[in-house]
Scaffold this motif. Sequence first.
Motif, mmCIF file in Angstrom:
data_model
loop_
_atom_site.group_PDB
_atom_site.id
_atom_site.type_symbol
_atom_site.label_atom_id
_atom_site.label_comp_id
_atom_site.label_asym_id
_atom_site.label_seq_id
_atom_site.Cartn_x
_atom_site.Cartn_y
_atom_site.Cartn_z
ATOM 1 N N UNK A 93 -0.822 6.837 -14.098
ATOM 2 C CA UNK A 93 -0.768 7.579 -13.226
ATOM 3 C C UNK A 93 -0.372 5.927 -11.583
ATOM 4 N N UNK A 94 -0.938 5.412 -11.950
ATOM 5 C CA UNK A 94 -0.977 3.990 -11.413
ATOM 6 C C UNK A 94 0.602 3.287 -11.342
ATOM 7 N N UNK A 95 0.731 3.656 -13.041
ATOM 8 C CA UNK A 95 2.517 2.443 -12.992
ATOM 9 C C UNK A 95 3.090 3.391 -12.005
ATOM 10 N N UNK A 96 3.252 5.002 -12.207
ATOM 11 C CA UNK A 96 4.072 5.874 -11.480
ATOM 12 C C UNK A 96 4.142 5.606 -10.026
ATOM 13 N N UNK A 97 3.078 5.048 -9.701
ATOM 14 C CA UNK A 97 2.862 5.469 -7.799
ATOM 15 C C UNK A 97 3.687 3.782 -7.891
ATOM 16 N N UNK A 98 3.458 2.578 -8.401
ATOM 17 C CA UNK A 98 4.076 1.706 -8.347
ATOM 18 C C UNK A 98 5.722 1.901 -7.464
ATOM 19 N N UNK A 99 5.923 3.056 -8.166
ATOM 20 C CA UNK A 99 7.518 2.814 -7.910
ATOM 21 C C UNK A 99 7.659 3.104 -6.346
#
Lengths: 101, 101
Positions: B62-68
């Motif tokens: 989820x934190x990866x996805x938010x980084x986009x």
Amino acid sequence: MKKFGLYNKFSTVPGKADELADILIKAADLISGAHGCRLYIVNKDQKNSNKVWVTEIWDSEEEHSASLSIEGVKELISEALPLLAGPPEQTKLDVLGGKGI
Amino acid sequence: MKKFGLYNKFSTVPGKADELADILIKAADLISGAHGCRLYIVNKDQKNSNKVWVTEIWDSEEEHSASLSIEGVKELISEALPLLAGPPEQTKLDVLGGKGI
């Protein structure tokens, strides 16, 4: 930041990925203290339960090669071999930059 | 150490790998400060001069996805798109253990 990177893909015989991962995590304990080792991470593939990946970053390819003769590593390789469905596949990388190591 | 890992493989149009790598290193500066980002490393493939790889480790997917959606990242993605020969290929990983992060 010019360094040597490596993705190692291990394909196991069915049902043996967790056992292989445990051996590789033991190897990480031995190898990560070696001169020039910046990263040694053991992963399972989310989509393929018989694949285990090791991500490595080293100051040089020579230091990576030397790590294979660290005491105890050859014994772990011998333990791992019967679990493999074929030879590991390597992707060799020139590490250019980024953050975290 | 259960974390989310990602290998991103980018295939560029011929001769554009260095330019793409420069953009991704700029992205690393923006993304590596994001919550949950442990590793964001940009690499070139030693055997294929039109491949660029990004190795990421995050506390969660989820934190990866938010980084986009970090400010500035979308602009860098727009700069990168014309350099690509096709969509990036992702290998999603469960990070089990090891050393260096």
